[in-house]
Write an enzyme that holds these catalytic residues in place. Structure first.
Site, mmCIF file in Angstrom:
data_model
loop_
_atom_site.group_PDB
_atom_site.id
_atom_site.type_symbol
_atom_site.label_atom_id
_atom_site.label_comp_id
_atom_site.label_asym_id
_atom_site.label_seq_id
_atom_site.Cartn_x
_atom_site.Cartn_y
_atom_site.Cartn_z
ATOM 1 C CG LEU A 92 22.507 -9.693 -3.298
ATOM 2 C CD1 LEU A 92 23.942 -10.145 -3.574
ATOM 3 C CD2 LEU A 92 22.142 -8.486 -4.169
ATOM 4 C CB THR A 93 19.052 -10.035 0.917
ATOM 5 O OG1 THR A 93 18.824 -8.999 -0.027
ATOM 6 C CG2 THR A 93 18.911 -9.481 2.321
ATOM 7 N N GLY A 96 22.889 -10.378 7.655
ATOM 8 C CA GLY A 96 23.760 -9.281 8.060
ATOM 9 C C GLY A 96 24.192 -8.375 6.929
ATOM 10 N NE ARG A 118 -19.459 6.824 2.062
ATOM 11 C CZ ARG A 118 -20.234 6.368 3.032
ATOM 12 N NH1 ARG A 118 -21.337 5.701 2.732
ATOM 13 N NH2 ARG A 118 -19.900 6.543 4.290
ATOM 14 C CG HIS A 166 -11.944 3.360 -1.096
ATOM 15 N ND1 HIS A 166 -11.011 3.842 -1.986
ATOM 16 C CD2 HIS A 166 -12.738 2.513 -1.802
ATOM 17 C CE1 HIS A 166 -11.217 3.295 -3.172
ATOM 18 N NE2 HIS A 166 -12.261 2.487 -3.088
ATOM 19 N N GLY A 167 -12.391 6.044 2.881
ATOM 20 C CA GLY A 167 -12.798 6.120 4.276
ATOM 21 C C GLY A 167 -12.642 4.779 4.961
ATOM 22 C CD GLU A 213 14.301 -6.571 -7.160
ATOM 23 O OE1 GLU A 213 15.418 -6.922 -6.744
ATOM 24 O OE2 GLU A 213 13.660 -7.219 -7.985
ATOM 25 C CD GLU A 215 15.679 4.716 2.775
ATOM 26 O OE1 GLU A 215 14.646 5.326 3.130
ATOM 27 O OE2 GLU A 215 15.645 3.536 2.356
#
Length: 417
Positions: free
Chosen positions: A162-163, A166, A304, A375-376, A400, A404
């Site tokens: 589809l896309t 432009g 941890r 997890h840092g 999809e 917005e």
């Protein structure tokens, strides 16, 4: 995990599992059950069995290879064909054309479970399913029986076109033309960001056969190898690396009129109906990533240590984990409600699908990102799965229909009252 060469259906799945694994009807897959975020809560026994098969496949056939597929950008054809043996190649395609004939809610449950093993691969499977459903729903009897069995078995793979370069969000302005010449259409133009392009066999293409705008768009099925069909370079992406993405290029590409789905001018309607389900599917893939990321965060907090004690003792991190769990469950409930509305063809289905896609993809990305933060520095290493979940679901807020555009659909529905 071959299903004796047959596709998964409601009637056959329960007996298959009981016969091969000794399960009882009330037994629930426990590996992924975690109290308040248990994804099987509220499901029927039948749906729990579908879910268990998908979770098992994700754990055994996908998760061990997820990092390698991502790093080497491998399109795991053999693994997907194994998934198709379980009925995952045409989950909501009718049984008479080779599909599993399951509901949109069943489909959401399955895609969520599969995505805990690999989001990128599951997301492609969801797009493939959407294409197969479009052909099954809008094609002639000849088209349905020509294409759907091979798509449902994943002997052949499909891409949704589809896309264009432009026209992204403004899909109705697409420029690819299909001019009638006898018993063929001659296509010229290009499509952008097409999942599977170049490696897939069937292209469901939206093209302009008439006037400007949505009413001038038709839908054609173009087969790989058709003269004039070409592909751009393989795109280098942040995530979704187990599926190739390329431009699809048409240069005087002659496609039989017999390959048109529906009538001339129905293409945009067909495309949008496909996307309603696609939005539920991609939101479901986000749920799987978020579910896995909550578990990864929980396990990391337990092992941890900082400042002499486990991170799980930090009330701040406890609260963050609680917020992640709440966002996950809220997203799941919204997605499943929208799936039911779509299955029942309710008047509010389009808006609910848009709301679910908007909410779930935003919230689930936030969950995965928070898990990485917990997890840092380890979370930023490719040795840890959480970073791949973050990379793979970031695009779900774009494709999809961007989030917005989802906001536009919801607001228009409210304002037209």
């Amino acid at each position: 995990m071959a299903f004796a060469g047959k596709l998964l259906t409601r009637a056959s799945l329960g007996s298959y599992i009981c016969r091969t694994r000794g399960l009882t009807a009330n037994r629930v897959h426990r590996r992924h059950v975690v109290s308040c975020i248990d994804p099987s809560l509220g499901l029927t026994d039948e749906q729990k069995e579908f879910q268990k098969v998908a979770f098992d496949f994700a754990a055994n056939e996908m998760a061990p290879h997820m990092a390698e597929w991502d790093e080497k950008e491998m399109f795991p054809v053999d693994t997907m064909r194994k998934a198709a043996q379980l009925g995952f190649g045409g989950i909501y395609v009718q049984q008479e054309t080779g599909g599993s004939g399951l509901s949109r809610l069943d489909t959401s449950i399955i895609f969520e479970a599969l995505s805990t093993g690999c989001v990128s691969t599951t997301a492609y499977i969801s797009i493939h399913n959407m294409c197969a459903w479009m052909i099954d729903s809008f094609g002639s009897e000849e088209q349905r029986h020509r294409y759907c069995p091979q798509l449902c078995s994943m002997e052949k793979f499909a891409s949704y076109c589809l896309t264009e370069p432009g026209s992204g969000s403004d899909a109705a302005s697409l420029l690819t033309t299909a001019k009638r010449d006898g018993d063929h259409y001659v296509l010229n133009g290009s499509k952008a960001f097409i999942s599977g392009a170049g490696d897939t066999d069937v292209y469901v293409v939206m093209c302009r056969t008439g006037e400007k705008g949505a009413k001038g768009i038709s839908c054609l099925v173009v087969e790989k190898g058709t003269p004039g069909l070409g592909f751009g370079k393989k795109e280098r992406k942040v995530g979704w690396n187990s599926q190739p993405t390329r431009a699809v290029i048409f240069e005087d590409c002659a496609v039989p009129v017999a390959n048109r789905l529906g009538e001339e001018g129905q293409g945009f309607t067909i495309a949008m109906k496909g996307l309603n389900g696609g939005r539920i599917n991609i939101a479901s893939c986000s749920l799987g990533a978020a579910h896995a990321s909550v578990l990864l965060a929980r396990d990391h907090l337990k092992v941890r240590k900082q400042f002499g004690e486990p991170l799980s003792n930090s009330q701040f991190l406890q609260f963050k984990l609680a917020e992640m769990a709440t966002r996950l469950v809220a997203s799941r409930l919204m997605v499943r409600q929208a799936a039911l509305a779509l299955q029942e063809e309710r008047q509010d289905a389009v808006t609910l699908c848009s709301m679910a896609k908007l909410f779930a993809t935003d919230e689930c990305f936030a969950i995965c990102n928070q898990s990485l933060q917990m997890h840092g520095g380890y979370g930023y290493l490719k040795d840890y799965a959480v970073q791949q979940f973050v990379r793979d679901i970031r695009v779900h807020q774009i494709l999809e229909g961007t989030n917005e555009v989802m906001r536009m659909i919801v607001s228009r529905n409210l304002l037209q009252e």
